[in-house]
Scaffold this motif. Structure first.
Motif, short mmCIF file in Angstrom:
data_model
loop_
_atom_site.label_atom_id
_atom_site.label_comp_id
_atom_site.label_asym_id
_atom_site.label_seq_id
_atom_site.Cartn_x
_atom_site.Cartn_y
_atom_site.Cartn_z
N HIS A 223 -3.85 19.57 3.00
CA HIS A 223 -2.73 18.63 3.03
C HIS A 223 -3.19 17.36 3.70
O HIS A 223 -3.55 17.35 4.88
CB HIS A 223 -1.54 19.23 3.80
CG HIS A 223 -0.42 18.27 4.01
ND1 HIS A 223 0.35 18.26 5.17
CD2 HIS A 223 0.09 17.28 3.22
CE1 HIS A 223 1.26 17.31 5.07
NE2 HIS A 223 1.13 16.71 3.90
N GLU A 224 -3.20 16.28 2.94
CA GLU A 224 -3.57 14.97 3.47
C GLU A 224 -2.34 14.07 3.50
O GLU A 224 -1.47 14.15 2.63
CB GLU A 224 -4.65 14.31 2.61
CG GLU A 224 -6.00 15.00 2.65
CD GLU A 224 -6.76 14.79 3.96
OE1 GLU A 224 -6.30 13.98 4.79
OE2 GLU A 224 -7.80 15.43 4.13
N VAL A 225 -2.28 13.20 4.51
CA VAL A 225 -1.17 12.26 4.68
C VAL A 225 -1.72 10.85 4.55
O VAL A 225 -2.77 10.52 5.12
CB VAL A 225 -0.50 12.43 6.06
CG1 VAL A 225 0.59 11.39 6.25
CG2 VAL A 225 0.07 13.83 6.20
N PHE A 226 -1.01 10.00 3.79
CA PHE A 226 -1.47 8.63 3.57
C PHE A 226 -0.31 7.65 3.73
O PHE A 226 0.76 7.84 3.16
CB PHE A 226 -2.02 8.45 2.15
CG PHE A 226 -3.24 9.27 1.86
CD1 PHE A 226 -4.49 8.89 2.32
CD2 PHE A 226 -3.13 10.42 1.09
CE1 PHE A 226 -5.61 9.64 2.03
CE2 PHE A 226 -4.25 11.18 0.81
CZ PHE A 226 -5.50 10.80 1.28
N TYR A 227 -0.56 6.59 4.50
CA TYR A 227 0.34 5.44 4.45
C TYR A 227 0.00 4.62 3.21
O TYR A 227 -1.17 4.43 2.87
CB TYR A 227 0.17 4.56 5.69
CG TYR A 227 0.94 5.06 6.89
CD1 TYR A 227 2.33 4.92 6.94
CD2 TYR A 227 0.29 5.65 7.96
CE1 TYR A 227 3.04 5.38 8.04
CE2 TYR A 227 1.00 6.11 9.06
CZ TYR A 227 2.37 5.97 9.09
OH TYR A 227 3.08 6.43 10.17
N ILE A 228 1.06 4.15 2.54
CA ILE A 228 0.88 3.29 1.38
C ILE A 228 1.65 2.00 1.63
O ILE A 228 2.88 2.01 1.78
CB ILE A 228 1.38 3.97 0.09
CG1 ILE A 228 0.54 5.22 -0.21
CG2 ILE A 228 1.34 3.00 -1.09
CD1 ILE A 228 -0.94 4.95 -0.50
N ALA A 229 0.93 0.90 1.70
CA ALA A 229 1.53 -0.41 1.95
C ALA A 229 0.67 -1.46 1.27
O ALA A 229 -0.47 -1.19 0.85
CB ALA A 229 1.62 -0.69 3.45
N SER A 230 1.19 -2.66 1.16
CA SER A 230 0.37 -3.78 0.72
C SER A 230 -0.56 -4.17 1.86
O SER A 230 -0.22 -4.00 3.03
CB SER A 230 1.24 -4.96 0.32
OG SER A 230 1.98 -4.65 -0.86
N PRO A 231 -1.74 -4.71 1.54
CA PRO A 231 -2.68 -5.03 2.62
C PRO A 231 -2.29 -6.25 3.42
O PRO A 231 -2.78 -6.44 4.54
CB PRO A 231 -4.00 -5.28 1.86
CG PRO A 231 -3.57 -5.69 0.49
CD PRO A 231 -2.31 -4.94 0.21
N ASP A 232 -1.37 -7.09 2.87
CA ASP A 232 -0.94 -8.29 3.58
C ASP A 232 0.48 -8.12 4.11
O ASP A 232 1.17 -7.17 3.76
CB ASP A 232 -1.01 -9.50 2.63
CG ASP A 232 -0.11 -9.34 1.41
OD1 ASP A 232 0.28 -8.19 1.09
OD2 ASP A 232 0.21 -10.36 0.75
N ASN A 233 0.89 -9.02 4.95
CA ASN A 233 2.27 -8.97 5.46
C ASN A 233 3.16 -9.94 4.68
O ASN A 233 2.67 -10.85 4.00
CB ASN A 233 2.31 -9.26 6.96
CG ASN A 233 1.83 -10.66 7.31
OD1 ASN A 233 2.49 -11.66 7.00
ND2 ASN A 233 0.67 -10.75 7.97
N ALA A 234 4.45 -9.74 4.76
CA ALA A 234 5.40 -10.59 4.06
C ALA A 234 5.33 -12.01 4.60
O ALA A 234 5.61 -12.26 5.77
CB ALA A 234 6.81 -10.04 4.21
N GLY A 235 4.90 -12.93 3.76
CA GLY A 235 4.74 -14.32 4.18
C GLY A 235 3.31 -14.73 4.42
O GLY A 235 3.01 -15.92 4.55
N GLY A 236 2.40 -13.76 4.50
CA GLY A 236 0.99 -14.07 4.71
C GLY A 236 0.72 -14.72 6.06
O GLY A 236 -0.18 -15.55 6.20
N HIS A 237 1.48 -14.32 7.07
CA HIS A 237 1.33 -14.91 8.40
C HIS A 237 0.09 -14.36 9.12
O HIS A 237 -0.43 -13.30 8.77
CB HIS A 237 2.57 -14.62 9.24
CG HIS A 237 3.85 -15.01 8.57
ND1 HIS A 237 4.22 -16.32 8.36
CD2 HIS A 237 4.86 -14.24 8.06
CE1 HIS A 237 5.40 -16.35 7.75
NE2 HIS A 237 5.81 -15.11 7.56
N ASP A 238 -0.38 -15.10 10.10
CA ASP A 238 -1.46 -14.63 10.98
C ASP A 238 -0.90 -13.48 11.81
O ASP A 238 -0.09 -13.69 12.72
CB ASP A 238 -1.93 -15.78 11.87
CG ASP A 238 -3.07 -15.40 12.80
OD1 ASP A 238 -3.10 -14.26 13.30
OD2 ASP A 238 -3.93 -16.26 13.05
#
Length: 294
Positions: A223-238
């Motif tokens: 059983h493996e657990v994975f977070y799935i998200a976009s690699p950037d943040n909303a707005g492309g902020h620093d």
């Protein structure tokens, strides 16, 4: 491969069903929505209406399947009484896992949640220990929804102990599609002071569907657990700058894959699943957070 997708008429279920059909799989969608009989209405795959809190229904839809993708759940704790959320989510998951084990299903993909950490819907204030959050972060759920997702992951652990089934739990970030990018992410794109419990992270529903296909086709053991998200943040902020600006030293900053990194790490999913998201908020929104979709 014969794949059962529960919750197939919801936002994530629809995208996952279509992606699995496009990948060549024989998909049976399951939900509590009435079937469509009108000529000309196209719904990918086959469909069966079922309430999966009933064990008999879960066994009926699982018979003959090679894989189960379990999306069905009450998706948050705020719209139903707490006991209804917990009972519905836990028992539907238990019944599907039990059916999968008894029928010798080879792969179970369990859709969990980023809220399992405890950062969403807390009754007492909570912040993650560090960011980007990864699979090693301790879990401190308070609400019945997050608690149901923790129980679901524990059911995956138990299933692989007692059978040959292989399980993957996916913890998606907040899911968006062309219908809700502007209303959900637009404020954060314009102004990062519009804080989110997941530290400006998000996932496009079609990238999530691609991850579900990868998980369904994977041969990873146990059983493996994975977070799935976009690699950037909303707005492309620093990310380092806004984390410091709005949270000070209350959240430890760890190594970032990029300047505009997400608040959630997907390095494990990249490494073990081959997950490579290709869609971004900027495909749907302009720099002021207004929709580009006509």
């Amino acid at each position: 491969m014969k794949v059962v997708v529960t919750g197939s008429r919801g936002k994530v279920g629809r995208a996952a069903t279509q992606a699995l059909v496009d990948a060549g799989h024989d998909v049976l969608g399951v939900d509590r929505v009435s079937p469509v009989f009108d000529a000309g209405v196209v719904v990918p795959g086959r469909y069966q209406m079922a309430d999966l809190t009933d064990a008999g229904a879960a066994f009926a839809v699982t018979a003959g399947a090679d894989a189960v993708v379990h999306v069905a759940a009450i998706p948050q704790p705020t719209g139903n009484p707490a006991h209804v959320v917990l009972q519905t989510n836990v028992m539907s998951t238990f019944n599907m896992v039990e059916a999968a084990v008894r029928f010798g299903v080879r792969r179970f993909v369990n859709i969990s949640s980023e809220s399992i950490v405890g950062n969403f819907f807390p009754e007492r204030p909570f912040l993650p220990d560090y960011a980007p959050v990864d699979e090693q972060h301790p879990l401190h759920p308070q609400d019945p929804y997050a608690l149901s997702k923790l129980f679901g992951e524990q059911m995956m652990d138990a299933a692989v102990r007692r059978s040959d089934i292989k399980a993957i739990s996916i913890r998606p970030s907040t899911v968006h599609n062309e219908d809700n990018y502007e209303v959900n992410l637009g404020p954060q794109v314009r102004d990062p002071s519009n804080l989110s419990a997941n530290l400006w992270s998000y996932i496009d529903v079609y990238d999530l569907a691609d991850a579900i296909v990868l998980a369904t086709e994977s041969d990873l053991p146990g059983h493996e657990v994975f977070y799935i998200a976009s690699p950037d943040n909303a707005g492309g902020h620093d990310f380092a700058e806004i984390l410091k600006r709005y949270y000070g030293d209350r959240i430890e900053l760890r190594d970032l894959a990029r300047v505009d990194a997400s608040g959630i790490s997907i390095e494990k999913a990249r490494r073990l699943l081959g997950f490579n998201p290709t869609r971004s908020w900027s495909d749907y929104l302009d720099p002021s957070g207004r929709s580009l979709v006509v």
